[in-house]
Write a protein that holds these residues in place. Structure first.
Motif, PDB file in Angstrom:
ATOM      1  N   GLY A 162      43.780  47.182  40.915  1.00  0.00           N
ATOM      2  CA  GLY A 162      44.300  48.405  41.532  1.00  0.00           C
ATOM      3  C   GLY A 162      43.420  49.628  41.331  1.00  0.00           C
ATOM      4  O   GLY A 162      43.830  50.741  41.639  1.00  0.00           O
ATOM      5  N   LYS A 163      42.205  49.426  40.852  1.00  0.00           N
ATOM      6  CA  LYS A 163      41.315  50.567  40.574  1.00  0.00           C
ATOM      7  C   LYS A 163      40.988  51.352  41.849  1.00  0.00           C
ATOM      8  O   LYS A 163      41.194  52.561  41.931  1.00  0.00           O
ATOM      9  N   SER A 164      40.483  50.634  42.861  1.00  0.00           N
ATOM     10  CA  SER A 164      40.121  51.314  44.110  1.00  0.00           C
ATOM     11  C   SER A 164      41.354  51.838  44.827  1.00  0.00           C
ATOM     12  O   SER A 164      41.330  52.920  45.416  1.00  0.00           O
ATOM     13  N   THR A 165      42.448  51.061  44.766  1.00  0.00           N
ATOM     14  CA  THR A 165      43.686  51.505  45.403  1.00  0.00           C
ATOM     15  C   THR A 165      44.153  52.824  44.796  1.00  0.00           C
ATOM     16  O   THR A 165      44.580  53.732  45.511  1.00  0.00           O
ATOM     17  N   MET A 166      44.007  52.936  43.469  1.00  0.00           N
ATOM     18  CA  MET A 166      44.403  54.189  42.815  1.00  0.00           C
ATOM     19  C   MET A 166      43.591  55.358  43.386  1.00  0.00           C
ATOM     20  O   MET A 166      44.153  56.392  43.756  1.00  0.00           O
ATOM     21  N   LEU A 167      42.281  55.179  43.514  1.00  0.00           N
ATOM     22  CA  LEU A 167      41.452  56.259  44.058  1.00  0.00           C
ATOM     23  C   LEU A 167      41.835  56.548  45.509  1.00  0.00           C
ATOM     24  O   LEU A 167      41.882  57.705  45.931  1.00  0.00           O
ATOM     25  N   ASN A 168      42.118  55.471  46.271  1.00  0.00           N
ATOM     26  CA  ASN A 168      42.476  55.666  47.678  1.00  0.00           C
ATOM     27  C   ASN A 168      43.828  56.361  47.843  1.00  0.00           C
ATOM     28  O   ASN A 168      44.041  57.086  48.813  1.00  0.00           O
ATOM     29  N   VAL A 169      44.732  56.118  46.914  1.00  0.00           N
ATOM     30  CA  VAL A 169      46.037  56.789  46.970  1.00  0.00           C
ATOM     31  C   VAL A 169      45.872  58.267  46.587  1.00  0.00           C
ATOM     32  O   VAL A 169      46.464  59.152  47.190  1.00  0.00           O
ATOM     33  N   ILE A 170      45.009  58.527  45.608  1.00  0.00           N
ATOM     34  CA  ILE A 170      44.774  59.925  45.203  1.00  0.00           C
ATOM     35  C   ILE A 170      44.110  60.708  46.341  1.00  0.00           C
ATOM     36  O   ILE A 170      44.472  61.836  46.644  1.00  0.00           O
ATOM     37  N   SER A 171      43.135  60.056  47.006  1.00  0.00           N
ATOM     38  CA  SER A 171      42.379  60.786  48.038  1.00  0.00           C
ATOM     39  C   SER A 171      43.105  60.804  49.379  1.00  0.00           C
ATOM     40  O   SER A 171      42.700  61.521  50.291  1.00  0.00           O
ATOM     41  N   GLY A 172      44.184  60.005  49.498  1.00  0.00           N
ATOM     42  CA  GLY A 172      44.975  60.062  50.725  1.00  0.00           C
ATOM     43  C   GLY A 172      44.573  59.065  51.791  1.00  0.00           C
ATOM     44  O   GLY A 172      45.075  59.120  52.918  1.00  0.00           O
ATOM     45  N   VAL A 173      43.664  58.137  51.470  1.00  0.00           N
ATOM     46  CA  VAL A 173      43.322  57.083  52.431  1.00  0.00           C
ATOM     47  C   VAL A 173      44.576  56.245  52.691  1.00  0.00           C
ATOM     48  O   VAL A 173      44.893  55.902  53.827  1.00  0.00           O
ATOM     49  N   HIS A 174      45.289  55.916  51.600  1.00  0.00           N
ATOM     50  CA  HIS A 174      46.587  55.238  51.713  1.00  0.00           C
ATOM     51  C   HIS A 174      47.655  56.180  51.175  1.00  0.00           C
ATOM     52  O   HIS A 174      47.481  56.730  50.092  1.00  0.00           O
ATOM     53  N   PRO A 175      48.774  56.344  51.905  1.00  0.00           N
ATOM     54  CA  PRO A 175      49.869  57.126  51.327  1.00  0.00           C
ATOM     55  C   PRO A 175      50.533  56.309  50.211  1.00  0.00           C
ATOM     56  O   PRO A 175      50.606  55.088  50.301  1.00  0.00           O
ATOM     57  N   ALA A 176      50.992  56.995  49.167  1.00  0.00           N
ATOM     58  CA  ALA A 176      51.704  56.291  48.096  1.00  0.00           C
ATOM     59  C   ALA A 176      53.100  55.932  48.592  1.00  0.00           C
ATOM     60  O   ALA A 176      53.683  56.653  49.395  1.00  0.00           O
ATOM     61  N   ASP A 177      53.643  54.803  48.138  1.00  0.00           N
ATOM     62  CA  ASP A 177      54.988  54.408  48.551  1.00  0.00           C
ATOM     63  C   ASP A 177      56.051  54.956  47.603  1.00  0.00           C
ATOM     64  O   ASP A 177      57.243  54.857  47.863  1.00  0.00           O
ATOM     65  N   GLY A 178      55.599  55.505  46.484  1.00  0.00           N
ATOM     66  CA  GLY A 178      56.548  56.095  45.543  1.00  0.00           C
ATOM     67  C   GLY A 178      55.791  56.926  44.531  1.00  0.00           C
ATOM     68  O   GLY A 178      54.603  56.734  44.334  1.00  0.00           O
ATOM     69  N   GLY A 179      56.489  57.880  43.923  1.00  0.00           N
ATOM     70  CA  GLY A 179      55.850  58.705  42.907  1.00  0.00           C
ATOM     71  C   GLY A 179      55.238  59.967  43.477  1.00  0.00           C
ATOM     72  O   GLY A 179      55.336  60.232  44.675  1.00  0.00           O
ATOM     73  N   ARG A 180      54.641  60.762  42.576  1.00  0.00           N
ATOM     74  CA  ARG A 180      54.073  62.045  42.985  1.00  0.00           C
ATOM     75  C   ARG A 180      52.650  62.189  42.483  1.00  0.00           C
ATOM     76  O   ARG A 180      52.309  61.687  41.419  1.00  0.00           O
ATOM     77  N   ILE A 181      51.843  62.887  43.257  1.00  0.00           N
ATOM     78  CA  ILE A 181      50.478  63.193  42.832  1.00  0.00           C
ATOM     79  C   ILE A 181      50.365  64.710  42.763  1.00  0.00           C
ATOM     80  O   ILE A 181      50.580  65.399  43.765  1.00  0.00           O
ATOM     81  N   LEU A 182      50.032  65.229  41.593  1.00  0.00           N
ATOM     82  CA  LEU A 182      49.863  66.671  41.441  1.00  0.00           C
ATOM     83  C   LEU A 182      48.397  66.967  41.155  1.00  0.00           C
ATOM     84  O   LEU A 182      47.795  66.347  40.279  1.00  0.00           O
ATOM     85  N   LEU A 183      47.845  67.902  41.928  1.00  0.00           N
ATOM     86  CA  LEU A 183      46.473  68.323  41.662  1.00  0.00           C
ATOM     87  C   LEU A 183      46.516  69.813  41.360  1.00  0.00           C
ATOM     88  O   LEU A 183      46.922  70.604  42.218  1.00  0.00           O
ATOM     89  N   ASP A 184      46.145  70.171  40.140  1.00  0.00           N
ATOM     90  CA  ASP A 184      46.183  71.570  39.729  1.00  0.00           C
ATOM     91  C   ASP A 184      47.590  72.151  39.940  1.00  0.00           C
ATOM     92  O   ASP A 184      47.751  73.279  40.385  1.00  0.00           O
ATOM     93  N   GLY A 185      48.608  71.329  39.673  1.00  0.00           N
ATOM     94  CA  GLY A 185      49.990  71.771  39.793  1.00  0.00           C
ATOM     95  C   GLY A 185      50.593  71.657  41.184  1.00  0.00           C
ATOM     96  O   GLY A 185      51.799  71.769  41.357  1.00  0.00           O
ATOM     97  N   GLU A 186      49.755  71.417  42.195  1.00  0.00           N
ATOM     98  CA  GLU A 186      50.250  71.346  43.568  1.00  0.00           C
ATOM     99  C   GLU A 186      50.533  69.892  43.948  1.00  0.00           C
ATOM    100  O   GLU A 186      49.707  69.007  43.683  1.00  0.00           O
ATOM    101  N   ASP A 187      51.694  69.659  44.545  1.00  0.00           N
ATOM    102  CA  ASP A 187      52.039  68.299  44.971  1.00  0.00           C
ATOM    103  C   ASP A 187      51.279  67.972  46.255  1.00  0.00           C
ATOM    104  O   ASP A 187      51.532  68.555  47.311  1.00  0.00           O
ATOM    105  N   ILE A 188      50.354  67.026  46.161  1.00  0.00           N
ATOM    106  CA  ILE A 188      49.547  66.692  47.347  1.00  0.00           C
ATOM    107  C   ILE A 188      49.942  65.343  47.932  1.00  0.00           C
ATOM    108  O   ILE A 188      49.286  64.833  48.840  1.00  0.00           O
ATOM    109  N   SER A 189      51.060  64.766  47.438  1.00  0.00           N
ATOM    110  CA  SER A 189      51.439  63.411  47.856  1.00  0.00           C
ATOM    111  C   SER A 189      51.555  63.246  49.365  1.00  0.00           C
ATOM    112  O   SER A 189      51.317  62.178  49.904  1.00  0.00           O
ATOM    113  N   ARG A 190      51.978  64.320  50.063  1.00  0.00           N
ATOM    114  CA  ARG A 190      52.207  64.192  51.505  1.00  0.00           C
ATOM    115  C   ARG A 190      51.049  64.738  52.341  1.00  0.00           C
ATOM    116  O   ARG A 190      51.112  64.725  53.565  1.00  0.00           O
TER     117      ARG A 190
END
Lengths: 264, 289
Positions: free
Chosen positions: A44-72
């Motif tokens: 899941g290493k590459s998938t993790m990077l792809n979920v962070i960068s938005g290539v794939h949307p995450a199916d659950g959970g939240r991604i915060l960058l500098d406090g901002e929710d970028i999941s969507r």
């Protein structure tokens, strides 16, 4: 700087090929931290990077960058604060355009792209200076097409493009894997230099366990879509590749099974 | 020869549009066949009403709108790029007929941009060349702006463009709009030059555009970008000269579409035939050991 909360990613849900790529993934990376990521094939290493960068949307959970929710957020929007270098040297640059044109596109991150000159004189001077810092002579070839460069030169250029506007987060997905050992060392050293000088939070996936310990300030190991090992500081400083393999066996109750990982 | 040049210069604007979609966006856009006629239809209707210049402008804008819709079908509704173009080509056919009101319009009595030019010697050639130069220079400037660079990179490597914070969907929208606006402008001018507009005048236009792009690039080179734009424009003139020569040899006009198709097939196939596995070059040297 980066917080992953309970990230989940399932590929082909509801089909016979359904595969859980990430689950219960939690990770916090602070400013200036340089994390190396290792794990077996399919961990899941590459998938993790792809979920962070938005290539794939995450199916659950939240991604915060500098406090901002970028999941969507869409991939291109996240790119304004996230720099990326891919494994494939062809992926990071536009091959039919010149070095300076590529840099100019990267420099436009976050700014409006209007009908102003593509490469103003001041920018050209800055490109020359930044390229010369790479120490591989690219500053002499600014009007050359990127298609004429070697894999190592392209990765060095992509690294510069990813950081020319200082990103909040840098994602490196096995960016030296396709290079010969000499070029890989050069790019790895450039990476360390750029990351430390600019104090950029970085995630670097590698399949080379000795590089994972040699570079960066923290190492995490992934297995079955989650993090199984997380070492930093003095503990990490004293670690050898053999220790890493032993740690994995201790956590998972089985031996590490990936030739690429063990043989490199 | 004069006519071949004049036609070539007018069609060159269309070829430059095809260059934008085919080369800089890497999409063979079939909207072209109908957006050319769309431009001609707008131009004819306005010329009949006594406003030939406004006709060109409306044609240009209508073409841009058509291209934008093709891009939206592709990026928002996720219809494959090729199919989006085919659907637009089909749909526009009916719209073109509605605009024209009949399958063909004669502009013999209508005011047109060339009637002014006719008063000076070689006026038509000066006018069509002037228009072409304006389009080439404008495109050259545009493709070297920040927006233009991002547009060119989109056809080259979408990953890299998105990684640089650019919305590739927007780039495709702008690119397709510009491409079809140019195609329609070419159609608008053609209608007034020929003093005639026909519902089917755009058939095969995309292939003619491709032929011009490829001929130009092969003969006149591709670097830097200004040279490439001029090459495409000249490619259109060369194409017209070839067609003119074929007709002088006595081939009927109806054979020209076949000749065009063959030119494109040969031009596209040549580089492949002489490189890579199983190529003619390899075969002629015997089996690879």
């Amino acid at each position: 700087m980066l917080e992953l909360e309970n990230i989940k990613k399932v590929f082909f849900p509801g089909t016979i090929n359904e595969r859980i790529a990430l689950q219960n993934l939690n990770l916090t990376v602070s400013e200036g931290e340089f994390v190396t990521v290792i794990g077996e094939n399919g961990a899941g290493k590459s998938t993790m990077l792809n979920v962070i960068s938005g290539v794939h949307p995450a199916d659950g959970g939240r991604i915060l960058l500098d406090g901002e929710d970028i999941s969507r957020q869409k991939e291109y929007k996240r790119s304004r604060h996230i720099g990326r270098v891919f494994q494939d040297p062809l992926k990071g640059t536009a091959f039919d355009m010149t070095i300076e044109e590529n840099l100019s596109i990267a420099l436009g991150k976050g700014a409006a792209r209007g009908l102003t000159p593509g490469i103003p004189r001041a920018a050209r001077e800055m490109f020359r200076e930044r390229l010369s810092l790479l120490g591989i002579g690219l500053e002499q070839r600014m009007k050359h097409k990127v298609g004429l460069l070697s894999g190592g030169q392209r990765q060095a250029l992509t690294l510069l493009m990813a950081t020319i506007v200082r990103p909040k987060l840098l994602l490196l997905d096995e960016h030296t894997a396709a290079l010969d050992p000499g070029a890989a060392d050069t790019v790895n050293e450039l990476t360390t230099k750029i990351v430390t000088e600019n104090n950029i939070a970085t995630l670097m996936v590698t399949h080379n366990m000795s590089s994972a310990l040699a570079y960066g300030t923290r190492t995490i190991m992934m297995s079955e879509g989650t993090i199984v090992l997380d070492v930093s500081g003095a503990e990490r400083g004293a670690m050898t590749v053999a220790d890493l393999i032993a740690k994995f066996a201790e956590k998972k109750g089985r031996a590490l099974d990936d030739d690429k990982l063990l043989l490199s | 020869m004069k006519t071949a040049y004049e036609l070539g210069a007018i069609y060159a604007v269309m070829a430059l549009g095809v260059f934008i979609s085919y080369r800089t966006l890497d999409t063979p856009d079939l909207t072209v066949d109908s957006s050319f006629t769309l431009g001609a239809a707008c131009s004819a209707v306005f010329a009949l009403a006594g406003h030939p210049v406004i006709g060109l402008l409306v044609g240009f804008l209508a073409g841009g709108a058509a291209g934008a819709i093709t891009a939206l079908l592709n990026t928002k509704l996720k219809i494959a790029a090729l199919l989006s173009g085919i659907l637009m080509m089909l749909g526009l056919y009916s719209i073109n007929l509605r605009i024209m009101g009949q399958p063909n319009i004669s502009l013999a009595r209508a005011a047109n941009i060339f009637s002014i030019a006719d008063k000076i010697p070689n006026g038509k050639i000066i006018l069509s060349t002037g228009l072409l130069i304006i389009v080439v220079v404008a495109l050259w400037l545009f493709l070297n702006t920040k927006l233009g660079l991002a547009l060119r990179a989109t056809g080259d490597n979408e990953h890299m463009v998105r990684a640089s914070g650019v919305d590739t969907d927007t780039m495709k929208l702008i690119g397709m709009a510009v491409a079809n606006a140019l195609v329609a402008l070419s159609g608008s001018v053609m209608a007034q030059q020929q003093k005639f507009t026909d519902l089917n005048m755009g058939v095969g236009m995309v292939v003619i555009g491709l032929a011009s792009v490829i001929i130009g690039e092969v003969i006149f080179g591709t670097r830097p970008i200004l040279r490439r734009l001029i090459a495409v424009a000249l490619g259109s003139v060369v194409y017209r000269a070839v067609i003119g020569a074929a007709m002088q040899l006595g081939l009927p006009a109806s054979d020209m579409k076949l000749i065009t198709a063959v030119i494109v097939i040969v031009a596209l196939a040549l580089p492949n035939l002489f490189s890579g596995a199983g190529s003619l070059k390899k075969l002629s040297k015997g089996p690879v050991k």
